[in-house]
Design a protein around this motif. Structure first.
Motif, short mmCIF file in Angstrom:
data_model
loop_
_atom_site.label_atom_id
_atom_site.label_comp_id
_atom_site.label_asym_id
_atom_site.label_seq_id
_atom_site.Cartn_x
_atom_site.Cartn_y
_atom_site.Cartn_z
N PHE A 324 0.43 -7.22 21.65
CA PHE A 324 0.44 -8.34 22.80
C PHE A 324 -1.27 -8.43 23.30
CE2 PHE A 324 4.79 -6.02 22.95
CZ PHE A 324 5.27 -6.68 22.56
N GLY A 325 -1.78 -9.32 23.75
CA GLY A 325 -3.39 -9.38 24.01
C GLY A 325 -3.21 -10.71 23.50
N ARG A 326 -5.19 -11.10 22.90
CA ARG A 326 -5.21 -12.60 22.82
C ARG A 326 -6.46 -12.49 21.53
NH1 ARG A 326 -5.77 -16.33 26.52
NH2 ARG A 326 -6.20 -17.81 25.07
N LEU A 327 -5.73 -13.11 20.70
CA LEU A 327 -6.71 -13.05 18.98
C LEU A 327 -8.11 -13.60 19.29
CD1 LEU A 327 -5.64 -12.91 16.29
CD2 LEU A 327 -5.91 -15.23 16.16
N VAL A 328 -9.45 -12.66 19.37
CA VAL A 328 -11.16 -12.81 18.95
C VAL A 328 -11.08 -13.10 17.82
CG1 VAL A 328 -12.17 -11.93 20.02
CG2 VAL A 328 -10.68 -11.99 21.21
N MET A 329 -12.11 -14.41 17.67
CA MET A 329 -13.03 -15.04 16.47
C MET A 329 -14.02 -14.19 16.68
SD MET A 329 -13.59 -17.64 14.21
CE MET A 329 -11.94 -18.20 14.51
N VAL A 330 -14.91 -13.32 15.87
CA VAL A 330 -16.35 -12.20 15.37
C VAL A 330 -17.05 -13.15 14.20
CG1 VAL A 330 -15.79 -11.20 17.79
CG2 VAL A 330 -15.56 -10.52 14.87
N VAL A 331 -18.24 -13.54 14.51
CA VAL A 331 -18.77 -13.57 13.58
C VAL A 331 -20.15 -12.53 13.30
CG1 VAL A 331 -20.78 -15.26 12.45
CG2 VAL A 331 -18.74 -16.05 13.57
#
Length: 489
Positions: A324-331
């Motif tokens: 339960f949360g939010r999806l984060v994209m990292v580069v």
């Protein structure tokens, strides 16, 4: 009034550029302080960062009037150390008052300077900085790192992970209990402010609801014979009680508007109205799921009455099948800088956002990215074509063992090298989660969530920059130890 920093040299205060750090200490604060000292030594970078901080902190006030507030440079230092070392505000307060090197980097000495850094004061000042400003500062830190290691940006790795919101496990019964607790508290305060009766027993009413919720949880945990009939009976009682209380709360709202309201009463009405609406939404999904036997889609569900932006993710992780949360994209680049951190929309997925985000990153890096690796979750035939137009060598493996095996058989050397190095981004994600607090967000609201992510990214980038600088000063010192390849040295 506020200033960028106190330029007057104080007695007993070491100049920031002369602050000595213990290179044999492996604590994460040493590289961060080293990076901050380096930023201070670069006036063009430092002044641009402080102007960005000043624009947020003094946005609604005049920096030339009023009481002396915290200067912009100490705010930046404390914000970086908080997420760089994964501290809560209490530990950060103690370090700000007791840590000699940290105080010296902030511009304070042992004899003079501010000794009272109450955690509320630190929190209120850090919370004034917007997520966009934090992202801009992080980009300036990355640019400084790329000035030292220009070849780092040629190869990047991309992945996504879930950052949990600070909530308990969301069952409908517990969410109804949370919502009614807030509604009853607001109703009691509103009734007292208006001088009307009917809410003197609000604590008794809440305890009555809580007993029902505990019975629901007990039956749901044990199940057994006649489980469906028993759980439906309890939910029916709980929903009837909730609807009665919510109807009474809405009647109190109408009565308050009829009496005429001041600002404090209007704030109570607005808060109560918010939680009444959220509690009714949970009651509706509970009735549909439990009593009507309907399969309720996740888009209709509310997973927290406080952190309403929370989403449910089933990503097939063995240890955490449901998150339960939010999806984060990292580069991440070749040195370890997080050159881009993007909070995906609530209904967004990896393959829907990767092309747009990589286009933004490539544009900001002035087309210097030559190779980028992804995992199979980013793959689609269209994405393959679009990424190839942005990056010279995109490594996007196909899903499925047969397709991926054939793809690797026909792949170029660059593709195979990118595929081999891609798992290293899991180390960066692990460092962000354990070292920078991105396992679980401790700030409130969607804006606080975004600011928390950018603060964590800033802390990680300062840590990487500090290790890079320490390795240049003394490659054998403990504070500069790294398992990365020599490109980071």
């Amino acid at each position: 009034m506020r200033k960028a920093m106190d330029r007057q040299q104080r007695m007993g205060c070491t100049p920031i550029l002369e602050v000595a750090l213990n290179h044999n200490c492996r604590d994460e604060i040493i590289p961060i302080l080293c990076a901050l000292r380096h930023v201070y030594s670069r006036p063009e970078v430092r002044d641009e960062i402080l102007r960005a901080v000043a624009a947020d902190v003094s946005r609604k006030t005049s920096r030339r009037r009023g009481r002396r507030g915290m200067d912009y440079w100490p705010i930046l230092v404390l914000a970086a150390v908080r997420q760089g070392c994964n501290l809560n505000y209490d530990k950060l307060q103690d370090l700000a008052e007791q840590h000699r090197a940290l105080r010296a980097i902030m511009g304070f000495g042992d004899w003079d300077g501010e000794d009272d850094f109450d955690w509320r004061r630190i929190r209120d000042n850090v919370a004034r900085i917007s997520p966009e400003t934090m992202e801009r500062i992080s980009h300036l830190i990355v640019a400084e790192g790329h000035r030292l290691v220009p070849e780092a940006v040629r190869s990047v790795r991309v992945d996504s992970f879930v950052v949990e919101t600070n909530i308990h496990y969301p069952s409908e019964s517990s969410l109804i209990c949370d919502g009614l607790r807030k509604v009853l508290g607001c109703a009691a305060s509103l009734a007292e402010a208006l001088g009307v009766g009917g809410w003197r027993q609000h604590r008794h009413l809440y305890r009555k609801v809580k007993r029902l919720v505990r019975e629901v949880e007990r039956v749901a945990a044990r199940k057994g014979a006649g489980y469906q009939q028993r759980i439906q009976s309890l939910y029916r009682r709980l929903l009837d009680e909730a609807n009665t209380l919510l109807d009474r709360a809405e009647s109190l709202q109408q009565e308050a508007f009829a009496h005429g309201c001041d600002l404090d009463v209007l704030a109570l009405i607005a808060e109560m109205k918010t939680f009444v609406g959220r509690t009714r939404q949970v009651c509706s999904t509970a009735r549909r799921r439990v009593l009507d036997g309907e399969v309720v889609p996740n888009s209709d569900k509310l997973f927290s009455v406080f952190e309403t932006h929370t989403q449910l993710y089933k990503r097939g992780k063995a240890a955490e099948p449901v998150q339960f949360g939010r999806l984060v994209m990292v580069v991440e680049d070749a040195v370890g800088f997080i050159i881009h951190c993007h909070l995906l929309p609530r209904d967004g997925s990896d393959r829907d956002t990767v092309v747009e985000q990589m286009r933004r990153v490539q544009q900001r890096m002035k087309d210097r990215i030559e190779r980028a690796s992804f995992d199979c979750g980013f793959h689609s035939p269209q994405n393959q074509q679009d990424l190839l137009a942005i990056i010279t060598c995109p490594c996007v493996p196909m899903p499925g063992p047969h397709q991926s095996a054939q793809q690797e058989k026909d792949a170029s050397v660059e593709f195979l090298a990118a595929r081999q190095s891609h798992p290293g981004i899991e180390s960066a994600i692990g460092a962000l989660q354990t070292g920078n607090g991105m396992k679980r967000c401790r700030d409130r609201g969607e804006k606080g969530f975004s600011r928390y992510l950018q603060l964590a990214t800033l802390g990680r980038n300062l840590h990487v920059l500090g290790k890079l600088l320490l390795a240049r000063e003394d490659a054998d010192c403990k504070a500069a130890e790294s398992r990365r390849k020599k490109i980071a040295a």
